[in-house]
Design a protein around this motif. Structure first.
Motif, mmCIF file in Angstrom:
data_model
loop_
_atom_site.group_PDB
_atom_site.id
_atom_site.type_symbol
_atom_site.label_atom_id
_atom_site.label_comp_id
_atom_site.label_asym_id
_atom_site.label_seq_id
_atom_site.Cartn_x
_atom_site.Cartn_y
_atom_site.Cartn_z
ATOM 1 N N THR A 185 0.807 -1.218 0.138
ATOM 2 C CA THR A 185 0.219 0.043 -0.162
ATOM 3 C C THR A 185 0.925 1.307 0.175
ATOM 4 O O THR A 185 2.089 1.045 0.352
ATOM 5 C CB THR A 185 -0.880 0.145 1.296
ATOM 6 O OG1 THR A 185 -1.774 -1.152 1.222
ATOM 7 C CG2 THR A 185 -1.931 1.139 1.313
ATOM 8 N N VAL A 186 0.355 2.255 -0.652
ATOM 9 C CA VAL A 186 1.120 3.661 -0.438
ATOM 10 C C VAL A 186 0.250 4.632 0.481
ATOM 11 O O VAL A 186 -1.057 4.315 0.587
ATOM 12 C CB VAL A 186 1.390 4.346 -1.888
ATOM 13 C CG1 VAL A 186 2.352 3.492 -2.766
ATOM 14 C CG2 VAL A 186 0.176 4.459 -2.616
ATOM 15 N N ALA A 187 0.774 5.489 1.041
ATOM 16 C CA ALA A 187 0.263 6.571 1.992
ATOM 17 C C ALA A 187 -0.504 7.629 1.038
ATOM 18 O O ALA A 187 -0.266 7.538 -0.360
ATOM 19 C CB ALA A 187 1.236 7.131 2.864
ATOM 20 N N ALA A 188 -1.495 8.033 1.622
ATOM 21 C CA ALA A 188 -2.055 9.159 1.065
ATOM 22 C C ALA A 188 -1.260 10.080 0.576
ATOM 23 O O ALA A 188 -0.333 10.644 1.247
ATOM 24 C CB ALA A 188 -3.530 9.543 1.772
ATOM 25 N N GLY A 189 -1.574 10.752 -0.642
ATOM 26 C CA GLY A 189 -0.867 11.945 -1.221
ATOM 27 C C GLY A 189 0.628 11.357 -1.634
ATOM 28 O O GLY A 189 1.506 12.133 -1.656
ATOM 29 N N SER A 190 0.614 10.258 -2.296
ATOM 30 C CA SER A 190 1.887 9.759 -2.669
ATOM 31 C C SER A 190 2.261 10.238 -4.033
ATOM 32 O O SER A 190 3.014 9.997 -4.540
ATOM 33 C CB SER A 190 1.816 8.179 -2.933
ATOM 34 O OG SER A 190 1.837 7.793 -1.482
ATOM 35 N N GLY A 191 1.173 10.822 -4.936
ATOM 36 C CA GLY A 191 1.340 11.360 -5.947
ATOM 37 C C GLY A 191 1.376 10.331 -7.244
ATOM 38 O O GLY A 191 0.828 9.231 -7.150
ATOM 39 N N TYR A 192 2.100 10.899 -8.415
ATOM 40 C CA TYR A 192 2.202 9.982 -9.629
ATOM 41 C C TYR A 192 3.276 9.284 -9.741
ATOM 42 O O TYR A 192 4.322 9.537 -9.098
ATOM 43 C CB TYR A 192 2.031 10.961 -10.595
ATOM 44 C CG TYR A 192 0.661 11.295 -11.252
ATOM 45 C CD1 TYR A 192 0.056 10.556 -12.100
ATOM 46 C CD2 TYR A 192 -0.349 11.965 -10.391
ATOM 47 C CE1 TYR A 192 -1.369 10.651 -12.607
ATOM 48 C CE2 TYR A 192 -1.567 12.265 -10.727
ATOM 49 C CZ TYR A 192 -2.088 11.639 -12.055
ATOM 50 O OH TYR A 192 -3.431 11.813 -12.129
ATOM 51 N N LEU A 193 3.122 8.304 -10.394
ATOM 52 C CA LEU A 193 4.158 7.364 -10.756
ATOM 53 C C LEU A 193 4.243 6.958 -12.419
ATOM 54 O O LEU A 193 3.329 6.573 -12.845
ATOM 55 C CB LEU A 193 4.202 5.812 -10.051
ATOM 56 C CG LEU A 193 5.305 4.887 -9.791
ATOM 57 C CD1 LEU A 193 6.438 5.346 -9.055
ATOM 58 C CD2 LEU A 193 4.912 3.623 -9.267
ATOM 59 N N ALA A 194 5.537 7.039 -12.647
ATOM 60 C CA ALA A 194 5.777 6.528 -14.320
ATOM 61 C C ALA A 194 6.347 5.199 -14.614
ATOM 62 O O ALA A 194 7.299 5.020 -13.535
ATOM 63 C CB ALA A 194 6.387 7.651 -14.929
ATOM 64 N N ARG A 195 6.033 4.493 -15.325
ATOM 65 C CA ARG A 195 6.652 3.250 -15.528
ATOM 66 C C ARG A 195 6.829 2.846 -17.066
ATOM 67 O O ARG A 195 5.857 3.141 -17.874
ATOM 68 C CB ARG A 195 5.827 2.296 -14.741
ATOM 69 C CG ARG A 195 6.493 0.976 -15.115
ATOM 70 C CD ARG A 195 5.568 -0.394 -14.161
ATOM 71 N NE ARG A 195 5.732 0.105 -12.760
ATOM 72 C CZ ARG A 195 4.827 -0.386 -11.943
ATOM 73 N NH1 ARG A 195 3.543 -1.192 -12.232
ATOM 74 N NH2 ARG A 195 4.891 -0.106 -10.509
ATOM 75 N N ALA A 196 7.771 2.533 -17.433
ATOM 76 C CA ALA A 196 8.287 2.101 -18.808
ATOM 77 C C ALA A 196 7.793 0.856 -18.966
ATOM 78 O O ALA A 196 8.056 -0.065 -18.338
ATOM 79 C CB ALA A 196 9.658 2.382 -19.213
ATOM 80 N N ASP A 197 7.093 0.538 -20.231
ATOM 81 C CA ASP A 197 6.569 -0.965 -20.346
ATOM 82 C C ASP A 197 7.874 -1.765 -20.707
ATOM 83 O O ASP A 197 8.607 -1.248 -21.376
ATOM 84 C CB ASP A 197 5.487 -0.694 -21.627
ATOM 85 C CG ASP A 197 4.142 -0.079 -21.225
ATOM 86 O OD1 ASP A 197 3.797 0.295 -20.148
ATOM 87 O OD2 ASP A 197 3.475 0.233 -22.257
ATOM 88 N N SER A 198 7.621 -3.092 -20.419
ATOM 89 C CA SER A 198 8.562 -3.833 -20.358
ATOM 90 C C SER A 198 9.052 -4.125 -21.975
ATOM 91 O O SER A 198 10.211 -4.728 -22.190
ATOM 92 C CB SER A 198 8.312 -5.317 -19.614
ATOM 93 O OG SER A 198 6.826 -5.697 -20.427
ATOM 94 N N GLY A 199 8.127 -3.958 -22.773
ATOM 95 C CA GLY A 199 8.618 -4.249 -24.386
ATOM 96 C C GLY A 199 9.347 -3.215 -25.072
ATOM 97 O O GLY A 199 9.457 -3.193 -26.128
ATOM 98 N N ASN A 200 9.637 -2.119 -23.961
ATOM 99 C CA ASN A 200 10.091 -0.929 -25.056
ATOM 100 C C ASN A 200 11.590 -1.187 -25.378
ATOM 101 O O ASN A 200 12.326 -1.894 -24.714
ATOM 102 C CB ASN A 200 10.349 0.152 -23.960
ATOM 103 C CG ASN A 200 9.032 0.989 -23.749
ATOM 104 O OD1 ASN A 200 7.985 0.617 -24.245
ATOM 105 N ND2 ASN A 200 8.978 2.057 -22.869
#
Length: 404
Positions: A185-200
């Motif tokens: 779990t993440v705490a409230a207010g953790s904001g955004y997260l970016a992730r590159a797709d594995s097939g890049n």
């Protein structure tokens, strides 16, 4: 009325018995220290004393329950302290891994230490209390909450319901946290997260995302950024998601900053057609600290033979670093919650102690003996008994023949 010798004897014996009974009753009270030895002594006080005694017993049971709850929460707080240390060390290793001068052998060495931290964290997640129950298993505390599947990935097998315990007459307290609450779990207010797709397969890397405006239209939505090759060294990107539908633009393959839905994302390097990024609130990215470790271990253990490998490593490092920060923030939030509950138990102990004193005083007022009054009554009853005995002795010597 005819006064007979028999009647005089009977009345004298009856008076003496009454005096002796009253004398013995006071003596019994002094011996027991109680004014109400049996319910018949004072039915109303005896009835109220039973109710107070039950309240006193319930207060004692709640005190014992708080001791059990405090032990569980104290053990959990100690384990969370160790978990924080493990996550902090993992974050330090991630920072070191970002050094571009490291060789594959250096990263492999770091992976060895990272795996040690990973196994230590798994052991902490499967910690038990003094009774052999697993701290983070919820209601299913008889088996390890975190187990590895056939692929080696860690899965949560515990309950999502937290154990509760009644620590006061009107307080049902959670005496632990589930493993999902702590590690997935993440705490409230953790904001955004970016992730590159594995097939890049391109050399595209990203920095961020950074939240710029929490009131922006579309903030909190999920986004996906996909790329297509224009064939002239530029790339078409499409941002999907948000309230306004898809938006597109041209990327020159070197560097650009995109702003959408109240977040900002900086990109560098050239993608390949079909490459894509996911940008979502951290809570929507299936947070799992063990998956973060597994992704980072895989990145550290694989050699970097191409620009695409280096880009994938940099993106994994960026995402894992943010996920590790979120995991640490969540553990600290849970730990703060545990501390708050421990403080509440201290307060309830103080209230319970005051309540026990009040109940004990009330019970004493109802049934305990006032020794000053009792001793005075004892002496008075003794005098009365002696007087009745003396009268009976005198009566025995009375005869009409003495008057002849």
């Amino acid at each position: 009325m005819r006064v007979s010798t028999v009647m005089m004897f009977e009345r004298s014996v009856s008076s003496m018995n009454r005096q002796q009974s009253a004398f013995m009753e006071v003596g019994e009270q002094i011996a027991s220290g109680k004014r109400v030895v049996r319910p018949s002594d004072d039915p109303q006080a005896a009835s109220r004393a039973v109710g107070v005694s039950q309240s006193l017993a319930a207060n004692g049971q709640q005190s014992d329950s708080r001791i059990t709850a405090r032990n569980s929460l104290s053990q959990e707080e100690s384990i969370l302290d160790s978990v924080s240390d493990s996550l902090t060390r993992a974050k330090e290793l991630l920072v070191q891994a970002g050094n571009g001068t490291l060789s594959d052998a250096d990263r492999q060495s770091m992976a060895t230490e990272m795996r040690g931290v990973y196994e230590a964290l798994l052991g902490q997640a499967n910690s038990t209390d003094g009774n052999g129950s697993y701290l983070f298993g919820g209601y299913q505390d008889g088996a390890e909450p975190f187990v590895k599947d056939v692929s080696g990935a860690v899965q949560y097998a515990g309950s999502d319901q937290v154990r509760e315990q009644k620590v006061d007459s009107s307080r049902l307290m959670e005496v632990g946290n589930t493993g999902r609450d702590v590690f997935q779990t993440v705490a409230a207010g953790s904001g955004y997260l970016a992730r590159a797709d594995s097939g890049n397969s391109g050399s595209l890397t990203f920095t961020g995302p950074k939240v710029t405006d929490t009131t922006a239209d579309g903030y909190g939505d999920d986004y996906a950024i996909s790329f297509s090759d224009n064939g002239d060294g530029t790339f078409e990107y499409t941002i999907s998601g948000g309230p306004n539908g898809d938006t597109s633009g041209t990327y020159d393959g070197t560097s650009t900053t995109l702003e959408f839905g109240g977040v900002r994302l900086t990109m560098e390097g050239a993608p390949e057609g079909g490459d894509s990024l996911s940008v979502r609130p951290a809570r929507n990215m299936s947070p799992d600290v063990f998956t973060t470790f597994e992704n980072m271990l895989s990145a550290l253990e694989n050699p970097l033979d191409s620009d695409a490998d280096k880009a994938a490593f940099a993106n994994t490092l960026s995402t894992s670093s943010r996920e590790m920060d979120n995991a640490l923030d969540n553990v600290l939030t849970v730990r703060a919650s545990v501390g708050a509950r421990l403080n509440e138990l201290d307060t309830l102990d103080a209230v319970g102690s005051d309540r026990a004193i009040s109940y004990t005083q009330t019970q004493s007022d109802l049934i305990d003996l006032d020794y000053t009054t009792a001793i005075s009554d004892y002496v008075l009853r003794q005098v009365g008994l002696q007087a009745s005995q003396k009268a009976f002795v005198d009566l025995q010597g009375t005869s009409l023949f003495d008057l002849m």
